[in-house]
Scaffold this active site. Structure first.
Site, mmCIF file in Angstrom:
data_model
loop_
_atom_site.group_PDB
_atom_site.id
_atom_site.type_symbol
_atom_site.label_atom_id
_atom_site.label_comp_id
_atom_site.label_asym_id
_atom_site.label_seq_id
_atom_site.Cartn_x
_atom_site.Cartn_y
_atom_site.Cartn_z
ATOM 1 N N ASP A 1 0.817 -1.217 0.000
ATOM 2 C CA ASP A 1 0.000 0.000 0.000
ATOM 3 C C ASP A 1 0.851 1.268 0.000
ATOM 4 O O ASP A 1 2.026 1.249 0.362
ATOM 5 C CB ASP A 1 -0.873 0.042 1.264
ATOM 6 C CG ASP A 1 -2.010 -0.962 1.212
ATOM 7 O OD1 ASP A 1 -2.037 -1.797 0.294
ATOM 8 O OD2 ASP A 1 -2.867 -0.904 2.119
ATOM 9 N N HIS B 1 -6.158 2.829 -3.893
ATOM 10 C CA HIS B 1 -6.051 3.108 -2.443
ATOM 11 C C HIS B 1 -6.446 4.566 -2.158
ATOM 12 O O HIS B 1 -5.969 5.145 -1.199
ATOM 13 C CB HIS B 1 -4.614 2.829 -1.997
ATOM 14 C CG HIS B 1 -4.408 2.722 -0.511
ATOM 15 N ND1 HIS B 1 -5.280 2.071 0.336
ATOM 16 C CD2 HIS B 1 -3.411 3.186 0.286
ATOM 17 C CE1 HIS B 1 -4.806 2.141 1.581
ATOM 18 N NE2 HIS B 1 -3.683 2.822 1.583
ATOM 19 N N HIS C 1 -5.508 9.243 0.577
ATOM 20 C CA HIS C 1 -5.442 8.528 1.851
ATOM 21 C C HIS C 1 -6.296 9.163 2.942
ATOM 22 O O HIS C 1 -5.869 9.293 4.101
ATOM 23 C CB HIS C 1 -3.986 8.415 2.326
ATOM 24 C CG HIS C 1 -3.707 7.119 3.040
ATOM 25 N ND1 HIS C 1 -3.956 6.949 4.382
ATOM 26 C CD2 HIS C 1 -3.232 5.938 2.601
ATOM 27 C CE1 HIS C 1 -3.612 5.709 4.726
ATOM 28 N NE2 HIS C 1 -3.174 5.080 3.662
ATOM 29 N N HIS D 1 3.816 -2.321 2.921
ATOM 30 C CA HIS D 1 3.834 -0.975 2.334
ATOM 31 C C HIS D 1 5.089 -0.798 1.495
ATOM 32 O O HIS D 1 6.194 -1.051 1.991
ATOM 33 C CB HIS D 1 3.771 0.087 3.437
ATOM 34 C CG HIS D 1 2.488 0.040 4.201
ATOM 35 N ND1 HIS D 1 2.255 -0.894 5.191
ATOM 36 C CD2 HIS D 1 1.355 0.776 4.087
ATOM 37 C CE1 HIS D 1 1.031 -0.719 5.656
ATOM 38 N NE2 HIS D 1 0.464 0.292 5.016
HETATM 39 ZN ZN ZN Z 1 -2.548 3.167 3.289
#
Ligand code: ZN
Length: 388
Positions: free
Chosen positions: A196, A247, A251, A341
């Site tokens: 991510d 995503h 954010h 990530h």
């Molecule tokens: Zn994230």
């Protein structure tokens, strides 16, 4: 960077698949482009769900628990000056070989539901002289056949085997047989690694490891990062067989936002990813794993499944490669979706040990859509944290 909390996900698998979102939606190319290589595309009629998406050259067309009853095949990027087309013939259980058909026509039965037992695919005209076409099928013993070439039988008729999947590829005449790297053995365990918050300056290091070990993963990207060098990074990720998911643009905590704000956060990334890769994303990961009924409603309307995770490395928190690798190698099990990530260099350092360790234990590292395709599929607006 994230405080994350797990939601116990309602995993609603009815066995009825939504074919369009079950796999990466492919934009079926219409205009031939001489610069791009000739490719074959194919759609299968599945016993459970009917016609599936158009699969692109050398990708696996299959659905969990289904056999294939009919096929449609086509070509893309055929040079205008080259004559010929694609021809194909299927062997239907209890019926035998049907007539040859060509380019886009239906071969097989959409009504009777009898499975195909064997398939023959060949080219005609200039194409036949300049290209080889390869076909292999996944049989009901869960094993792929070897490649059949230029009209040879793919699959064995008359011995009770049924075709569950198909894969076709066209190559310049005399080339080596098609790459099998993307092939997934449905009988072996598999895991989806997900990254991510990228793409970032560290993402190329993740791709290097995936490429080295012939592994694939899913990158849930932020729209705000899709600029400059990161655009090439995303293209490279896709060319290596990785999947790009959404995503959000920036954010945000979506549960605190209005319907229109959530929609803008989702759809902005859809446009960017589709523009860069030519493939419309179908998977969404909410920031912080946080969603509510409004978020799911917007995802339904935008055609996204909501993908959470079953194994959280907390790599953003520890930023320790040893610890990140340890968590995955100790806990990973078949069907897991692993959260990492690609915004941290420590995670890139952990990845090589993770990939090596998981492959050594027999895990296949696949994209989320590939995992889903073999384990019941996904539907827009539903949440998933694993595919067991
Ligand atoms: Zn994230």
């Amino acid at each position: 960077m994230d405080f994350r909390f797990k939601k116990v996900c309602r995993r609603i698998i009815t066995g009825v698949l939504t074919a369009v979102v079950a796999t990466v939606a492919v934009l079926f190319p219409i205009n031939a482009d001489a610069a791009e290589p000739l490719g074959v595309s194919y759609s299968a009629f599945y016993s459970n769900t009917g016609w599936g998406i158009w699969n692109m050259d050398n990708t696996s067309a299959m659905q969990h628990g289904s056999h294939i009853g009919a096929l449609k095949l086509g070509l893309y990027n055929q040079p205008a000056e080259q004559s010929g087309t694609i021809l194909y013939q299927v062997n239907v259980s209890k019926t035998g070989w049907l007539e040859w058909v060509e380019n886009g026509a239906v071969a097989g039965s959409e009504i009777m539901g009898e499975p195909l037992e064997s398939v023959r695919v060949k080219l005609s005209g200039d194409l036949e002289a300049q290209y080889d076409i390869y076909t292999k099928v996944l049989q009901n013993d869960n094993k792929w056949t070897a490649w059949a070439k230029n009209g040879e039988d793919a699959g064995t008729a008359g011995v009770g085997t049924h075709i569950r999947g198909i894969r076709i590829s066209v190559l310049q005449k005399g080339s080596e047989a098609p790459n099998d790297a993307e092939e997934i053995d449905p009988g072996r365990p598999m895991i989806a690694l997900t990254f991510d918050d990228g793409p970032s300056v560290h993402t190329p290091a993740f791709l290097d490891v995936l490429e080295k070990y012939n592994a694939r993963a899913t990158f849930f990207v932020l729209g705000g990062n899709l600029r400059g060098n990161q655009i090439e990074t995303v293209k490279r990720a896709v060319s290596l067989g990785n999947e790009i998911g959404n995503h959000t643009m920036s954010h945000l905590q979506l549960t605190k936002r209005s319907a229109s704000s959530v929609r803008a956060q989702i759809d902005g990334v859809t446009l960017l990813i589709t523009g860069i890769t030519g493939v419309q994303p179908t998977l969404f990961r909410p920031p912080y794993g946080s969603y509510n009924s409004n978020v799911l409603k917007q995802l339904t309307q935008s055609g996204y499944a909501c993908i959470l995770w079953s194994l959280d490395t907390l790599d953003w928190k520890t930023q320790n490669a040893n610890e990140t690798a340890r968590v995955v190698l100790e806990k990973a099990k078949d069907g897991d979706i692993v959260l990492m990530h690609d915004s941290h260099v420590s995670s890139a350092k952990a990845l090589e040990r993770i990939v090596q360790g998981l492959q050594a234990r027999g895990f296949q590292l696949v994209t989320v859509s590939e995992l889903a395709m073999h384990r019941g599929g996904v539907s827009a607006g539903q949440t998933y944290s694993a595919f067991r």
